[in-house]
Design an enzyme around this catalytic site. Sequence first.
Site, PDB file in Angstrom:
ATOM      1  N   HIS A 116     -91.087  40.586  19.709  1.00  0.00           N
ATOM      2  CA  HIS A 116     -90.211  40.107  20.956  1.00  0.00           C
ATOM      3  C   HIS A 116     -90.479  38.937  20.943  1.00  0.00           C
ATOM      4  O   HIS A 116     -90.874  37.757  20.887  1.00  0.00           O
ATOM      5  CB  HIS A 116     -90.746  40.454  22.515  1.00  0.00           C
ATOM      6  CG  HIS A 116     -89.237  40.999  23.347  1.00  0.00           C
ATOM      7  ND1 HIS A 116     -88.957  39.341  24.110  1.00  0.00           N
ATOM      8  CD2 HIS A 116     -88.907  41.558  23.929  1.00  0.00           C
ATOM      9  CE1 HIS A 116     -87.920  39.991  24.760  1.00  0.00           C
ATOM     10  NE2 HIS A 116     -87.609  40.795  24.799  1.00  0.00           N
ATOM     11  N   ASP A 192    -100.224  40.511  23.256  1.00  0.00           N
ATOM     12  CA  ASP A 192     -98.734  40.552  24.381  1.00  0.00           C
ATOM     13  C   ASP A 192     -98.724  42.048  25.420  1.00  0.00           C
ATOM     14  O   ASP A 192     -98.530  43.434  24.156  1.00  0.00           O
ATOM     15  CB  ASP A 192     -97.017  40.287  23.494  1.00  0.00           C
ATOM     16  CG  ASP A 192     -95.731  40.699  24.515  1.00  0.00           C
ATOM     17  OD1 ASP A 192     -95.880  41.289  25.792  1.00  0.00           O
ATOM     18  OD2 ASP A 192     -95.162  40.499  24.203  1.00  0.00           O
ATOM     19  N   GLN A 195     -95.289  46.097  26.342  1.00  0.00           N
ATOM     20  CA  GLN A 195     -94.860  47.716  26.266  1.00  0.00           C
ATOM     21  C   GLN A 195     -96.380  48.203  26.327  1.00  0.00           C
ATOM     22  O   GLN A 195     -95.715  49.369  26.072  1.00  0.00           O
ATOM     23  CB  GLN A 195     -94.426  47.661  24.750  1.00  0.00           C
ATOM     24  CG  GLN A 195     -93.101  46.673  24.825  1.00  0.00           C
ATOM     25  CD  GLN A 195     -91.868  47.500  25.858  1.00  0.00           C
ATOM     26  OE1 GLN A 195     -92.555  48.284  26.345  1.00  0.00           O
ATOM     27  NE2 GLN A 195     -91.316  46.813  26.030  1.00  0.00           N
ATOM     28  N   LYS A 218     -91.344  46.124  34.233  1.00  0.00           N
ATOM     29  CA  LYS A 218     -91.684  47.811  33.095  1.00  0.00           C
ATOM     30  C   LYS A 218     -93.062  48.336  33.521  1.00  0.00           C
ATOM     31  O   LYS A 218     -93.092  49.435  32.923  1.00  0.00           O
ATOM     32  CB  LYS A 218     -92.377  47.016  31.716  1.00  0.00           C
ATOM     33  CG  LYS A 218     -90.804  45.915  30.750  1.00  0.00           C
ATOM     34  CD  LYS A 218     -91.168  46.239  29.842  1.00  0.00           C
ATOM     35  CE  LYS A 218     -90.268  44.283  29.155  1.00  0.00           C
ATOM     36  NZ  LYS A 218     -89.239  45.250  28.995  1.00  0.00           N
ATOM     37  N   CYS A 359     -84.019  42.279  20.880  1.00  0.00           N
ATOM     38  CA  CYS A 359     -84.858  40.978  20.607  1.00  0.00           C
ATOM     39  C   CYS A 359     -86.178  40.911  20.012  1.00  0.00           C
ATOM     40  O   CYS A 359     -86.774  40.511  20.183  1.00  0.00           O
ATOM     41  CB  CYS A 359     -85.259  40.360  22.506  1.00  0.00           C
ATOM     42  SG  CYS A 359     -84.075  40.878  24.039  1.00  0.00           S
TER      43      CYS A 359
HETATM   44  C1  LIG Z   1     -92.356  43.316  24.282  1.00  0.00           C
HETATM   45  C2  LIG Z   1     -92.092  42.838  25.112  1.00  0.00           C
HETATM   46  N1  LIG Z   1     -92.095  41.179  25.039  1.00  0.00           N
HETATM   47  C3  LIG Z   1     -91.972  40.152  25.802  1.00  0.00           C
HETATM   48  C4  LIG Z   1     -91.255  40.822  26.348  1.00  0.00           C
HETATM   49  C5  LIG Z   1     -89.592  40.380  27.788  1.00  0.00           C
HETATM   50  O1  LIG Z   1     -89.781  40.707  28.808  1.00  0.00           O
HETATM   51  P1  LIG Z   1     -89.502  39.838  30.035  1.00  0.00           P
HETATM   52  O2  LIG Z   1     -88.305  39.571  30.098  1.00  0.00           O
HETATM   53  O3  LIG Z   1     -89.919  40.400  31.380  1.00  0.00           O
HETATM   54  O4  LIG Z   1     -89.980  38.374  29.844  1.00  0.00           O
HETATM   55  C6  LIG Z   1     -90.867  42.269  26.326  1.00  0.00           C
HETATM   56  C7  LIG Z   1     -89.453  42.854  27.195  1.00  0.00           C
HETATM   57  O5  LIG Z   1     -88.972  43.278  26.932  1.00  0.00           O
HETATM   58  C8  LIG Z   1     -92.033  43.209  25.367  1.00  0.00           C
HETATM   59  O6  LIG Z   1     -90.549  44.625  24.661  1.00  0.00           O
END
Ligand SMILES: Cc1ncc(COP(=O)(O)O)c(C=O)c1O
Length: 396
Positions: A116, A192, A195, A218, A359
């Site tokens: 992402h 990370d 998800q 999430k 993203c």
């Molecule tokens: C894998 C992953 N990392 C990071 C993020 C970013 O999350 P946030 O917008 O809450 O910072 C997302 C959000 O869709 C994501 O799917």
Amino acid sequence: MNFKKDFPIFKNNPDLIFLDSTASSQKPAYVIDSIKDFLENSYANIHRGMYDISIEAERLYDESKKIIAKYLNVDDFREVIYTFNTTYAVNLLALTLKKNNFFKKGDKILLSITEHHANIVPWLMLKQELGIEIDFVNITENFDLDFDDFEKKYDSKVKLISLTQVSNVTGQIFDLEKIGKAKREDTIFVVDASQSIPHFSVDVKKLNCDFLFFTGHKILADSGIGILWGKKEYLEKFTPAISGGGAIGEVTCSSYTDAKLPNKFEAGTPNMTGAVSLLRAFEYIESIGGFEKIEEIEKPLIEYFLERLKELKNVKLIGSNSSENRVGVFSLVFEGIHSHDVAETLAEHNIAVRSGKHCAHPFYSLVGEGNSVRVSFYIYNTKEDIDKFFEVAKNI
Ligand SMILES: Cc1ncc(COP(=O)(O)O)c(C=O)c1O
């Protein structure tokens, strides 16, 4: 096993088919009520309030970190730092590493091509400023992390590896324990979990990682709260890139000292309401049977969706068509139709999905697709939701 009744959004929007939980999950009444309860009964700024409601607010704040520490298998809850989301957590870590001269010119960061943007852009910013390199680990034909490619790229210049545990586009689960086993002592390994943590149990010891982040919205909690977990040895050693009230020990007109953990990384008034919502979100998960239960609910939905997907002849799935090693996230390309148009048609039937590149621009360049419709599930979804989706999708 229908959890919809726990989520007021479905009572208030009876026709809503919500298939967009990868963006943000809905919230159970247990979490929503707890926010109101906190604001009505014990809201006050934490730290140094000597009166009852401030002490209670601080207790709840710490309790929320304790439950997260328990679920992540972290020994000391003071290693749990609150941020505002995953994006902020990655930026805080990247800037802190920069401030502490962790990288030198020519060092390398390894990411995966499925990351992402939250786990790409902060590192690209460092690349531009510090002259470090960034390399991307490929994926296999089955959309899995290519471990051979990882081994090839994990040379002596790599000082940091930062990987998502689950792709927000394909839903593929990456075996990051394998990366944890392969990592050297001189490398910081960052996970990370944005998800993964909504769907299955995440254990920092098994992962053998040094930092991990995720975002509250999430996983049933409110937005505006994120988590950065780090190993104490690093958190104690590093000076935070951001500081101010609440994060300091002493301040004079010319200098300051850092506070102790975890406060030194939490400058300014934190999102106390968000912390309470996270506490209640994990309690709710506990009350329904924990992460094992979540997997038990989601697995048949994943299998059912993949089975029914065979009916859509003009649709390509970006991702594996196996129900193994994946969560309920499906990115679909409708031949010759822009994903926005598909999403709009679905919206006309009260079906909520997400459209675009999610993203993950580098990943879309790799697979040669311009956009997709992303369908995603969580514990409140049912086979009937999937049926309604296919009823409409079949005629697009
Ligand atoms: C894998 C992953 N990392 C990071 C993020 C970013 O999350 P946030 O917008 O809450 O910072 C997302 C959000 O869709 C994501 O799917």
